[in-house]
Design a protein around this motif. Structure first.
Motif, PDB file in Angstrom:
ATOM      1  N   MET A   1      33.079  33.161  26.843  1.00  0.00           N
ATOM      2  CA  MET A   1      33.835  34.179  27.395  1.00  0.00           C
ATOM      3  C   MET A   1      33.222  34.717  28.576  1.00  0.00           C
ATOM      4  O   MET A   1      32.139  34.908  28.823  1.00  0.00           O
ATOM      5  N   SER A   2      34.175  35.161  29.542  1.00  0.00           N
ATOM      6  CA  SER A   2      33.630  35.765  30.675  1.00  0.00           C
ATOM      7  C   SER A   2      34.699  36.689  31.177  1.00  0.00           C
ATOM      8  O   SER A   2      35.949  36.619  30.703  1.00  0.00           O
ATOM      9  N   LEU A   3      34.645  37.710  32.053  1.00  0.00           N
ATOM     10  CA  LEU A   3      35.186  38.350  32.852  1.00  0.00           C
ATOM     11  C   LEU A   3      36.431  37.596  33.913  1.00  0.00           C
ATOM     12  O   LEU A   3      35.683  36.927  34.423  1.00  0.00           O
ATOM     13  N   PRO A   4      37.581  38.046  33.841  1.00  0.00           N
ATOM     14  CA  PRO A   4      38.399  37.324  34.993  1.00  0.00           C
ATOM     15  C   PRO A   4      37.693  37.735  36.472  1.00  0.00           C
ATOM     16  O   PRO A   4      36.853  38.718  36.695  1.00  0.00           O
ATOM     17  N   THR A   5      37.935  36.583  37.127  1.00  0.00           N
ATOM     18  CA  THR A   5      37.527  37.006  38.564  1.00  0.00           C
ATOM     19  C   THR A   5      38.601  36.995  39.475  1.00  0.00           C
ATOM     20  O   THR A   5      39.741  36.089  39.335  1.00  0.00           O
ATOM     21  N   VAL A   6      38.918  37.894  40.337  1.00  0.00           N
ATOM     22  CA  VAL A   6      39.945  38.080  41.505  1.00  0.00           C
ATOM     23  C   VAL A   6      39.120  38.052  42.857  1.00  0.00           C
ATOM     24  O   VAL A   6      37.922  38.228  43.171  1.00  0.00           O
ATOM     25  N   THR A   7      39.789  38.128  43.845  1.00  0.00           N
ATOM     26  CA  THR A   7      39.369  38.069  45.167  1.00  0.00           C
ATOM     27  C   THR A   7      39.999  39.246  45.909  1.00  0.00           C
ATOM     28  O   THR A   7      41.235  39.643  45.805  1.00  0.00           O
ATOM     29  N   ALA A   8      39.262  39.898  46.600  1.00  0.00           N
ATOM     30  CA  ALA A   8      39.599  41.171  47.466  1.00  0.00           C
ATOM     31  C   ALA A   8      40.458  40.788  48.589  1.00  0.00           C
ATOM     32  O   ALA A   8      40.032  39.953  49.292  1.00  0.00           O
ATOM     33  N   THR A   9      41.567  41.466  48.957  1.00  0.00           N
ATOM     34  CA  THR A   9      42.397  41.135  50.024  1.00  0.00           C
ATOM     35  C   THR A   9      42.620  42.404  50.991  1.00  0.00           C
ATOM     36  O   THR A   9      42.855  42.033  52.137  1.00  0.00           O
ATOM     37  N   ARG A  10      42.289  43.359  50.340  1.00  0.00           N
ATOM     38  CA  ARG A  10      42.456  44.704  51.458  1.00  0.00           C
ATOM     39  C   ARG A  10      41.488  45.699  50.773  1.00  0.00           C
ATOM     40  O   ARG A  10      41.466  46.058  49.943  1.00  0.00           O
ATOM     41  N   TYR A  11      40.757  46.264  52.005  1.00  0.00           N
ATOM     42  CA  TYR A  11      39.994  47.538  51.685  1.00  0.00           C
ATOM     43  C   TYR A  11      40.834  48.794  51.883  1.00  0.00           C
ATOM     44  O   TYR A  11      41.240  48.948  53.155  1.00  0.00           O
TER      45      TYR A  11
END
Length: 245
Positions: A1-11
């Motif tokens: 089990m792991s935390l989901p991973t997403v990608t930053a698109t905008r600060y």
């Protein structure tokens, strides 16, 4: 089990309430998050504490905003006009911690979202267990959202890992509940002690420690987190708010 991973698109913007300067960002899953940076002053260990404590609390029935891992491309930092923020974003290229943004939430001040006597006692017990020193009226680190109480900002907990004090020393470390936002609930804590202690099994500790990504922790340190938290669980008379039952 792991935390989901997403990608930053905008600060989007900085949150200047905290010393680590987290920021609101958007992700490629169309979600909005409060991003906590591994390049901030406290480094990855604050993020390790956020994951272990936040996910432990969640599994014990408390409300914690969803946590995800977020990859940050340094190109986002290069377009940021504020030099301090640009430096932080550039230092934090790679993996960071994203906390689900709760729009319209507000800081707990006792006027709404009261969890009741038992709820306050549970939070106080758990904060004492993980040695969370950052839940006072000066900064409750709790939000009210849709009339419910949500716990945030656990990077100051587990502070034994900054110097790696021994498990025995951490196990015996007293907890000063007098400054805690729910200090009035201390007399009710001992009645919940056995229930909460029994719920924190070796399997549960292994699970939440296992959620920390390899970039921030090695296997030897995973074992140390486990041994420190196990030792503290076994020595509750030293730190239990309200006194041993």
């Amino acid at each position: 089990m792991s935390l989901p991973t997403v990608t930053a698109t905008r600060y989007v913007l900085p949150l200047r309430e905290g010393g680590s300067l987290p920021g609101v960002v958007e992700g490629n899953d169309l979600g909005t998050y409060v991003l906590k940076f591994h390049g901030a002053g406290q480094g990855p260990k604050a993020l390790v504490a956020e994951i272990i404590v936040g996910e432990l609390f969640r599994r014990l029935g408390l409300r914690v905003p969803d946590l995800k891992l977020m990859r940050l491309d340094p190109v986002i930092g290069k377009s940021e006009p504020d030099f301090e923020i640009q430096e932080l974003l550039l230092r934090s290229a790679g993996l960071n911690l994203a906390v689900d943004f709760l729009p319209g939430s507000f800081g707990y001040d006792g006027s709404a979202g009261n969890p009741g006597d038992e709820g306050m006692a549970r939070i106080l017990w758990l904060d004492a267990y993980v040695a969370n020193v950052d839940r006072s009226w000066r900064n409750t680190n709790m939000l009210v959202w849709h009339k419910n109480l949500w716990l945030i900002d656990h990077g100051a907990a587990l502070y034994f890992h900054h110097s790696w004090m021994s498990a025995e020393k951490f196990a015996a470390l007293p907890y000063d509940a007098s400054d805690h936002v729910f200090s009035v609930a201390a007399p009710a804590v001992p009645a919940l002690d056995e229930e909460l202690a029994a719920a924190i099994t070796p399997a549960l500790l292994t699970q939440v420690i296992g959620l920390v990504p390899d970039e921030w922790i090695d296997d030897g340190d995973r074992e140390r987190y486990f041994s420190h938290l196990t030792a503290r669980l076994e020595n509750r008379s030293a730190w239990l708010p309200g006194g041993a039952r």
